[in-house]
Design an enzyme around this catalytic site. Structure first.
Site, PDB file in Angstrom:
ATOM      1  N   ARG A   1       4.216  49.693 -90.565  1.00 27.04           N
ATOM      2  CA  ARG A   1       3.547  49.008 -91.653  1.00 27.04           C
ATOM      3  C   ARG A   1       4.419  47.909 -92.235  1.00 27.04           C
ATOM      4  NH1 ARG A   1       2.354  52.922 -96.233  1.00 27.04           N
ATOM      5  NH2 ARG A   1       4.547  53.365 -95.847  1.00 27.04           N
TER       6      ARG A   1
ATOM      7  N   SER B   1      13.264  54.959 -89.573  1.00 24.49           N
ATOM      8  CA  SER B   1      13.396  56.414 -89.457  1.00 24.49           C
ATOM      9  C   SER B   1      13.932  56.839 -88.086  1.00 24.49           C
ATOM     10  CB  SER B   1      12.056  57.091 -89.744  1.00 24.49           C
ATOM     11  OG  SER B   1      11.559  56.659 -90.986  1.00 24.49           O
TER      12      SER B   1
ATOM     13  N   ASP C   1      14.043  57.564 -95.030  1.00 20.70           N
ATOM     14  CA  ASP C   1      12.816  57.921 -95.763  1.00 20.70           C
ATOM     15  C   ASP C   1      13.068  58.926 -96.892  1.00 20.70           C
ATOM     16  OD1 ASP C   1      13.332  59.894 -93.925  1.00 20.70           O
ATOM     17  OD2 ASP C   1      11.253  60.140 -93.283  1.00 20.70           O
TER      18      ASP C   1
HETATM   19 MG    MG Z   1       6.952  61.321 -93.711  1.00 19.01          MG
END
Ligand code: MG
Ligand code: ADP
Length: 899
Positions: free
Chosen positions: A524, A585, A639
């Site tokens: 995103r 991530s 994250d």
């Molecule tokens: Mg997650």
């Protein structure tokens, strides 16, 4: 006059319908916590939660206290489906007056009967007196039971009135009396009334009996109710046999309009007028009396016995049930009727005999019809509370009326069918429910106890005491310290990675920021606008084609820049130079807020030329190639950190981030002076713990179960992320699946029949735990739906056990997570030299958010482990979008402040 009498004794169908409705209402009243105490139909819990399955075996002693006798029975079951138990009896007459004497004397007498019976039965077999002999106690009085072997007498009935027993635990009284007889090996394991015994005798393998009716001197029934409906017990899973005590139905007046003057007279003459109104219409103790009063009335009206001496009708109890049955069952002529009446002292002509017979038939037929009405109420209630459209059920029945009156079964079935057409009952006549059945209850209790032990043995290694969890907490603390220290960092299982995030939001951040989220479910691009009035966001999801994921690093980062340019164009943001936070991530070694070396690709990425490189630099070079000047990468964000920052904007006390989703991880604000791996002693820095790897150095080996080992071995990274594999969504379903397979092998589940589908890895989803643990009695259907998908044929009890397995696994996960969190908050408290720390944890992850018990269990355990910390959990929204932007925003604010 005869016709009028007969009519008053027959109840029209519409009236029976109404009566059935009243009975159902009364049943609900009896089960509800609020109304139980006042309810007429008491609906007493029996704590019998299973019916026999035919595997029961061994010797069982039964003692039954009857009207004028004590019966002792020794039953041997062979585990053969209970088809042919061996039984030995002995009957002892109760001594004169004992039923009115002291309670202790009564129980001493019962114990003496047991002693004498055993001495005779086992005289040749000396060994057996050492073996434990379980005893079932049939005690047909109204008791408030709180366990299978704990029952307080509520009140005596049937002519008993011993002192010092009401309000006492009768099981304990019997056990004490037995111990006095030097029979300590005899253990009273179950107390029950005769109705429950009937239900139990009629159950055999593959054919459970779930309703029982005893139509005898008194009348009563019991059935298997959904346990959660039995509100006065703690039991919520499974079913429990409920003793309706329906004899008292009508004591609030609901039967007044069907009471005849004969019933009134019987009631008035009884020892308990106004009570047990239903029983007095149907119990064989009363039927002869009803007939007698009908005959008295008809004689007075000169409709019968004219000109003869009827003085005998004044004698209470002249008509026994046997007389009635003999009169009714005499189909061929009236000579026998006349003979019976003559023996009683009544001179009857032919017409009298016919009329007496009609009256007897009406009274006994009415009793059968009323039993059918009660049965219909039970059946409809079961059908409704099980949420099914139709019910097929076996009904055990026993008693003088049920067995002696040939039309009883026919009336019971046809009338209940009319009243409850959705239910289909099959009647199973019981032989000696109170003897054999009591042995069954006792045997089932022992079978369940043995099964319980076996289940506990399997689950024990997954159950933790507070001390166990404190040990995990201490180990986590030690690993954290090793990870922070420069010298020991390399060998610590908890990496304690510095993130170069030194401040959490303080609410003064302003501006527009870009965020990138790579490595989660979607790629995103976002814009996050931070204003005085709060945060607004816009975002777009972009696809990364497989060819690019697995192509070169240049192609990958060029593609990312193309997506950013597209997004900024669409959002009208091309003319500005926006700070960008990059949620990446993948495992990285961060060396600065905007400098992070990729350690390895995961999740299907394999772009070449990236491992070992600074990914921020790779992104900047791509921007340069594309001549894109509208952005400036200021931070690379994990994250977990994003989660903390996103919550930190709403709550300044948020200094911890936690994720419990596919995996698990945590971060928190540590004192710089404790972070040995980064220069400088001033202020704090957020540490990405990477706690999923806790235990990878062997420090948790002692608590891994066999199931954890198997799950670990079948992953793509055996030996790695061992803590995570006890906690997170990717693994809980697998752990449950391993346990279910082991329990099946041990014959504890699914009749020992393994389902081929259950052997498939990952077939048992973690979201199933949520569904199963949420289900109460009604929603067991949802468990069935899951099981159908897995092609498992599960009984009701299998479902209950599965729920326990799921609860155990998810509870352990929450507790371990709490132990880790306790180490974090306690360390923060000690760092700051506080007696009490108040702190907020920002949390993300579907397991935490959607599991019905996880968050409660986590918070409750954390309170116990870290009582000096006041911890609030705050759900984060979009840590990897909003959080990443806030990292950039805070970096901006602090940089400006420095200037
Ligand atoms: Mg997650
Ligand atoms: P990620 O951690 O990859 O960002 P999520 O936070 O959405 O993803 O977590 C996904 C995990 O949540 C999956 O492993 C799945 O097993 C688990 N999960 C999905 N639905 C539920 C649910 N209803 N109850 C418990 N766990 C669930």
């Amino acid at each position: 006059q005869i016709q009028r009498a007969l009519r008053s004794l027959s109840i029209p169908l519409e009236r029976l319908h109404i009566m059935k409705g009243h009975m159902m209402q009364d049943m609900c009243k009896g089960l509800s916590r609020q109304t139980h105490a006042q309810a007429k139909v008491r609906m007493l819990p029996t704590f019998i939660c299973s019916t026999p399955n035919g595997t029961e075996k061994g010797n069982f002693l039964v003692v039954e206290l009857c009207q004028s006798q004590v019966r002792t029975v020794l039953v041997t079951l062979y585990g053969d489906g209970n088809m042919s138990p061996h039984m030995m009896y002995k009957i002892f007459e109760l001594p004169e007056g004992i039923t009115q004497g002291e309670g202790e004397a009564l129980f001493d007498f019962i114990a003496q009967c047991v002693s004498q019976f055993l001495a005779e039965t086992f005289s040749s077999d000396t060994n057996s007196s050492e073996q434990r002999l379980p005893l079932g106690f049939v005690f047909p009085f109204s008791c408030q039971q709180t366990q299978l072997d704990k029952a307080e007498l509520l009140s005596w009935s049937k002519g008993f009135n011993c002192s010092g027993v009401v309000g006492k635990d009768v099981v304990q009284m019997l056990q004490l009396a037995i111990n006095k007889q030097q029979l300590a090996h005899v253990e009273v394991v179950a107390l029950m009334n005769d109705t429950v015994g009937t239900l139990m005798t009629c159950s055999t393998e593959g054919r459970p009996c779930e309703v029982a009716i005893v139509a005898d001197k008194g009348s009563n029934s019991c059935f298997m109710a959904e346990a959660f409906l039995v509100e006065i017990t703690e039991e919520t899973s499974g079913r429990m046999c409920v003793n309706t005590e329906w004899g008292c139905f009508g004591d609030d007046g609901t039967l007044n309009d069907v009471f005849t003057p004969y019933d009134e007279s019987v009631d008035v003459e009884s020892s308990n007028p106004g009570e047990k109104r239903f029983e007095k219409m149907v119990g064989t103790l009363y039927l002869g009396e009803i007939v007698r009063h009908a005959l008295i009335a008809l004689t007075a009206e000169k409709a019968i016995f004219s000109g003869t001496n009827t003085a005998v009708l004044k004698e209470k109890g002249v008509f026994t049930m046997q007389h009635l049955l003999d009169i009714i069952n005499n189909e061929d002529g009236i000579t026998d009727v006349r003979r019976i009446l003559e023996v009683l002292g009544l001179q009857a002509n032919e017409r009298d005999c016919g009329r007496v017979q009609q009256i007897c038939r009406a009274v006994v037929g009415r009793a059968a019809t009323l039993h059918a009405t009660g049965l219909a109420a039970i059946l409809s209630y079961m059908c409704q509370t099980r949420d099914i459209e139709s019910l097929m059920v076996n009904v055990g029945m026993e008693g003088e009326l049920a067995m002696g009156y040939p039309r009883f079964e026919e009336i019971l079935l046809s009338v209940s069918r009319l009243l409850s057409p959705e239910c289909m009952a099959t009647v199973l006549p019981s032989k000696d429910g109170s003897g054999r059945g009591a042995a069954m209850v006792t045997a089932v209790a022992l079978r369940l106890a043995a099964q319980r032990r076996a289940v506990d043995e399997v689950l024990a290694p997954l159950r933790f005491s507070l001390a166990d969890l404190e040990k995990v907490q201490a180990l986590m603390k030690a690993e954290m310290e090793r990870g922070l220290c420069k010298e020991t960092n390399a060998n610590a299982s908890v990496r304690m990675l510095p993130t170069y995030v030194t401040h959490t939001p303080d609410g003064t951040e302003r501006g527009d920021f870009l965020a990138l989220d790579l490595g989660g479910t979607n790629f995103r691009v976002l814009v996050v606008r931070v204003t005085e009035d709060g945060i607004t966001m816009a975002s777009e999801i972009y696809v990364i084609p497989a060819a690019i994921m697995q192509g070169t690093g240049e192609e990958l980062f060029d593609h990312i820049i193309d997506c950013i340019i597209d997004f900024q164009t669409k959002q009208n943001l091309v003319t500005q130079m926006l700070p960008l936070g990059f949620t990446f991530s993948f495992p990285c070694q961060q060396v600065g807020l905007d400098k992070a070396l990729l350690l390895t690709w995961t999740k299907g990425f394999s772009a070449s030329g990236c491992v070992g490189q600074d990914v921020v630099q790779l992104l900047r070079e791509a921007a340069k190639r594309k001549r894109h000047l509208g952005m400036q990468v200021v931070a690379l964000v994990n994250d977990t950190v994003g989660t903390m920052m996103a919550c930190g904007y709403d709550d300044p006390k948020c200094e911890i981030g936690l994720i419990v989703g596919t995996g698990t991880n945590a971060c928190y604000m540590e004192e710089m002076k404790n972070v040995g791996t980064v220069e400088g002693d001033q202020g704090r820095m957020c540490i990405n713990m990477e706690w999923g790897a806790f235990g990878d150095n062997g420090c948790l080996d002692y608590l891994f179960t066999h199931f954890d080992q198997v799950v670990d071995e079948t992953t793509i990274n055996p030996g790695k992320q061992r803590f995570e594999k006890l906690i997170s969504g990717m693994y809980l379903g697998e752990i449950v699946r391993q346990i279910l397979m082991a329990m099946t092998e041990k014959q504890l589940l699914f009749q020992g029949k393994p389902s081929p589908k259950l052997q498939t890895k990952d077939i048992f989803k973690t979201k199933f735990l949520s569904t199963i643990e949420l289900s109460n009695g009604l929603a067991l259907r949802q468990i069935r739906a899951i099981l159908n998908e897995l092609e498992i044929d599960a009984t009701f009890e299998d479902c209950v056990l599965m729920k326990e397995v799921c609860q155990t696994v998810s509870l352990r996960a929450a507790q371990l997570c709490a132990a880790g969190m306790a180490a974090v908050v306690e360390k923060m408290r000690e760092n700051r030299g506080l007696d009490q720390l108040t702190v907020t944890v920002g949390v993300d992850g579907t397991l935490y958010k959607l599991h019905p018990r996880f968050s409660d269990n986590l918070q409750k355990t954390l309170k116990e482990l870290a009582p000096k910390c006041n911890v609030t959990f705050l759900l984060s929204e979009d840590g990897s979008g909003k959080g990443a932007a806030l990292v950039a925003a805070v970096a901006n604010r602090t940089a400006n402040a420095m200037e």
